[in-house]
Design an enzyme around this catalytic site. Structure first.
Site, PDB file in Angstrom:
ATOM      1  N   CYS A 154     104.752  15.234 110.469  1.00 28.52           N
ATOM      2  CA  CYS A 154     105.884  14.086 110.036  1.00 28.52           C
ATOM      3  C   CYS A 154     107.705  14.208 110.448  1.00 28.52           C
ATOM      4  CB  CYS A 154     105.888  13.213 108.654  1.00 28.52           C
ATOM      5  SG  CYS A 154     104.241  12.523 108.787  1.00 28.52           S
ATOM      6  N   TYR A 199     109.831   9.905 105.055  1.00 32.75           N
ATOM      7  CA  TYR A 199     108.986  10.717 104.358  1.00 32.75           C
ATOM      8  C   TYR A 199     109.380  12.511 105.615  1.00 32.75           C
ATOM      9  CZ  TYR A 199     104.732  14.016 103.987  1.00 32.75           C
ATOM     10  OH  TYR A 199     104.016  14.604 103.701  1.00 32.75           O
ATOM     11  N   GLN A 242      94.787   5.321 118.479  1.00 29.09           N
ATOM     12  CA  GLN A 242      95.884   6.490 118.167  1.00 29.09           C
ATOM     13  C   GLN A 242      94.865   7.721 117.581  1.00 29.09           C
ATOM     14  OE1 GLN A 242      94.752   3.635 115.941  1.00 29.09           O
ATOM     15  NE2 GLN A 242      95.092   3.778 113.509  1.00 29.09           N
ATOM     16  N   GLU A 267      94.929   7.826  99.821  1.00 26.11           N
ATOM     17  CA  GLU A 267      94.330   8.959 100.604  1.00 26.11           C
ATOM     18  C   GLU A 267      94.185   8.265 102.486  1.00 26.11           C
ATOM     19  OE1 GLU A 267      93.346   6.096  99.577  1.00 26.11           O
ATOM     20  OE2 GLU A 267      92.011   4.729 100.177  1.00 26.11           O
TER      21      GLU A 267
HETATM   22  P1  NAD Z   1      99.657  15.442  96.447  1.00 27.27           P
HETATM   23  O1  NAD Z   1      99.350  14.783  96.489  1.00 27.27           O
HETATM   24  O2  NAD Z   1      97.818  15.914  96.365  1.00 27.27           O
HETATM   25  O3  NAD Z   1     100.129  17.080  96.153  1.00 27.27           O
HETATM   26  C1  NAD Z   1     101.365  17.186  95.404  1.00 27.27           C
HETATM   27  C2  NAD Z   1     101.519  16.724  94.183  1.00 27.27           C
HETATM   28  O4  NAD Z   1     102.499  17.465  94.047  1.00 27.27           O
HETATM   29  C3  NAD Z   1     100.638  15.398  93.398  1.00 27.27           C
HETATM   30  O5  NAD Z   1      99.634  16.793  92.402  1.00 27.27           O
HETATM   31  C4  NAD Z   1     101.978  15.229  92.438  1.00 27.27           C
HETATM   32  O6  NAD Z   1     101.276  14.888  91.788  1.00 27.27           O
HETATM   33  C5  NAD Z   1     102.198  16.636  92.158  1.00 27.27           C
HETATM   34  N1  NAD Z   1     103.411  16.074  92.895  1.00 27.27           N
HETATM   35  C6  NAD Z   1     104.707  14.982  93.387  1.00 27.27           C
HETATM   36  N2  NAD Z   1     105.604  15.311  92.480  1.00 27.27           N
HETATM   37  C7  NAD Z   1     105.687  15.386  91.407  1.00 27.27           C
HETATM   38  C8  NAD Z   1     106.642  15.730  90.359  1.00 27.27           C
HETATM   39  N3  NAD Z   1     108.234  15.282  90.263  1.00 27.27           N
HETATM   40  N4  NAD Z   1     106.951  16.992  89.489  1.00 27.27           N
HETATM   41  C9  NAD Z   1     105.660  17.133  89.396  1.00 27.27           C
HETATM   42  N5  NAD Z   1     104.534  17.166  90.473  1.00 27.27           N
HETATM   43  C10 NAD Z   1     104.645  16.056  91.603  1.00 27.27           C
HETATM   44  O7  NAD Z   1      99.653  16.171  98.593  1.00 27.27           O
HETATM   45  P2  NAD Z   1      98.698  17.166  98.810  1.00 27.27           P
HETATM   46  O8  NAD Z   1      97.682  17.215 100.053  1.00 27.27           O
HETATM   47  O9  NAD Z   1      98.163  18.820  98.102  1.00 27.27           O
HETATM   48  O10 NAD Z   1     100.153  17.901  99.674  1.00 27.27           O
HETATM   49  C11 NAD Z   1     101.065  19.493  99.367  1.00 27.27           C
HETATM   50  C12 NAD Z   1     101.943  19.315 100.335  1.00 27.27           C
HETATM   51  O11 NAD Z   1     101.431  19.405 101.596  1.00 27.27           O
HETATM   52  C13 NAD Z   1     103.088  18.613  99.714  1.00 27.27           C
HETATM   53  O12 NAD Z   1     104.100  18.504  99.899  1.00 27.27           O
HETATM   54  C14 NAD Z   1     102.901  17.527 100.860  1.00 27.27           C
HETATM   55  O13 NAD Z   1     103.664  16.894 101.716  1.00 27.27           O
HETATM   56  C15 NAD Z   1     102.971  18.420 102.590  1.00 27.27           C
HETATM   57  N6  NAD Z   1     101.363  18.148 103.562  1.00 27.27           N
HETATM   58  C16 NAD Z   1     100.488  17.636 103.376  1.00 27.27           C
HETATM   59  C17 NAD Z   1      99.598  17.669 104.516  1.00 27.27           C
HETATM   60  C18 NAD Z   1      98.645  16.695 104.603  1.00 27.27           C
HETATM   61  O14 NAD Z   1      97.778  16.440 104.722  1.00 27.27           O
HETATM   62  N7  NAD Z   1      97.862  17.036 103.044  1.00 27.27           N
HETATM   63  C19 NAD Z   1     100.813  16.980 105.441  1.00 27.27           C
HETATM   64  C20 NAD Z   1     101.833  17.687 106.147  1.00 27.27           C
HETATM   65  C21 NAD Z   1     102.363  17.787 104.804  1.00 27.27           C
END
Ligand code: NAD
Length: 328
Positions: free
Chosen positions: A124, A153, A222, A195
């Site tokens: 992103c 984001y 898309q 999701e």
């Molecule tokens: P997710 O939302 O399942 O996991 C992120 C976790 O961070 C959550 O469990 C949430 O509770 C925790 N969190 C948020 N704020 C918090 C805080 N203040 N204190 C403690 N914990 C906190 O997301 P994911 O899919 O597992 O993504 C993990 C990482 O990978 C993220 O940084 C996300 O931006 C990045 N990412 C994911 C994707 C994807 O497709 N899943 C794509 C690009 C980047």
């Protein structure tokens, strides 16, 4: 003295963090997980789990100072699928919450001289202007600038990439940054609005009887690429064991439209379901990962087939749907 490596995983209650803890345990690490919430779908594999808010600098100091960590994986972020990130309603929360976590963790890692740090950035961060066609030829790492992400984001991720990069330059920290492109798999959010497309399509198909109708935001033309979580983590571990310090794509280059993704989900149960297109947040028109750089630097690139990962994910989500129905 024990030679067992110790890792701290921030965001361990989330989807990728939960899988990462499992992977590190299989590799023999002692692991501490931290998250504001406990893992939703299965018990954590971590040796130690702290439930707490990483926006609090006192907590960040506490979790990094009583154990000498070899590796820190910073995955905690305020995030979700298109419904959360692109509606505009959560922009301030996304910017504030994720930046606070990253500022605190960069500082805690500096103070405790953590061996290496991994940060999960995102596709992103790439400029919207390069993603206006469904036929996307792949975003290269160097495409990030001049910057122009389509969401707050993405801007926060770009800020934090630069934050960790500057800590690496000024304080001699070893930092590795991956730009994840749509990671999916079992044990991820599958309902509730946060999701992502693969989970949303699997849920809708699993919930809908043969001959029924599902709703989809936009015209469904898309395009995106989706990477199965196991392969994402293979990339993360290889990156952590490399000398690559600039951001690297970890994503698939198998481009698919969201219409075809839905049809793929239907194929697992041989269902015929009609897609009804409705207005909604969809993000950019087309996005894919260019994997030339990761291949060059790590001698590796993701190769798994989307259909294989989708089959596993559909199986797990169909079970969740059935369990929920049985409990209702
Ligand atoms: P997710 O939302 O399942 O996991 C992120 C976790 O961070 C959550 O469990 C949430 O509770 C925790 N969190 C948020 N704020 C918090 C805080 N203040 N204190 C403690 N914990 C906190 O997301 P994911 O899919 O597992 O993504 C993990 C990482 O990978 C993220 O940084 C996300 O931006 C990045 N990412 C994911 C994707 C994807 O497709 N899943 C794509 C690009 C980047």
């Amino acid at each position: 003295m024990s030679t067992q490596k110790k890792a701290l995983v921030c965001g361990a209650g989330g989807f990728i963090g939960g899988h990462l803890v499992e992977r590190l345990k299989r590799e023999g690490y002692w692991v501490r997980g931290v998250d504001i919430k406990m893992p939703e779908f299965r018990k954590t594999a971590a040796d130690d789990f702290t439930q707490g808010d990483l926006r609090d600098p006192v907590l960040c100091d506490k979790i990094t100072s009583d154990v000498k960590f070899d590796e820190l994986y910073q995955l905690a972020a305020d995030m979700g699928g298109a419904g959360y990130v692109f509606s505009g309603d959560h922009d301030a929360a996304i910017m504030h919450n994720s930046a606070m976590v990253n500022l605190n963790m960069a500082e805690a890692a500096r103070k405790t001289a953590i061996g290496k740090l991994f940060y999960s950035s995102s596709a992103c961060i790439y400029p919207e202007r390069l993603q206006l066609d469904t036929d996307n030829h792949g975003l290269k790492e160097s495409d990030a600038y001049p910057a122009g992400p389509d969401s707050e984001y993405g801007w926060e991720k770009l800020f934090s990439e630069r934050l960790y990069g500057s800590y690496a330059r000024n304080y001699g920290m070893e930092v590795h940054v991956a730009r994840f492109h749509n990671i999916f798999g079992p044990y991820g959010t599958w309902e509730g609005g946060r999701e992502k497309a693969p989970a949303a399509m699997c849920r809708k198909v699993a919930e809908t009887p043969e001959g029924g109708t599902i709703e989809m935001w936009g015209d469904g033309e898309q395009t995106r690429t989706f990477l199965y979580v196991d392969e994402c983590l293979e990339g993360v571990r290889r990156l952590m064991n490399s000398d690559v310090s600039d951001p690297v794509n970890i994503g698939s280059d198998e481009l698919i439209s969201i219409n075809d993704l839905a049809k793929m989900a239907m194929s697992f149960d041989s269902k015929n379901i009609t897609i009804k297109h409705i207005p909604g947040p969809i993000g950019v028109r087309g996005r894919s990962s260019d994997n030339t750089y990761i291949q060059q630097r790590l001698g590796w690139r993701p190769t798994s087939k989307l259909v294989d990962g989708m089959r596993e994910t559909y199986k797990w989500i169909a079970e969740q749907v059935a369990q929920k129905k049985a409990g209702a």
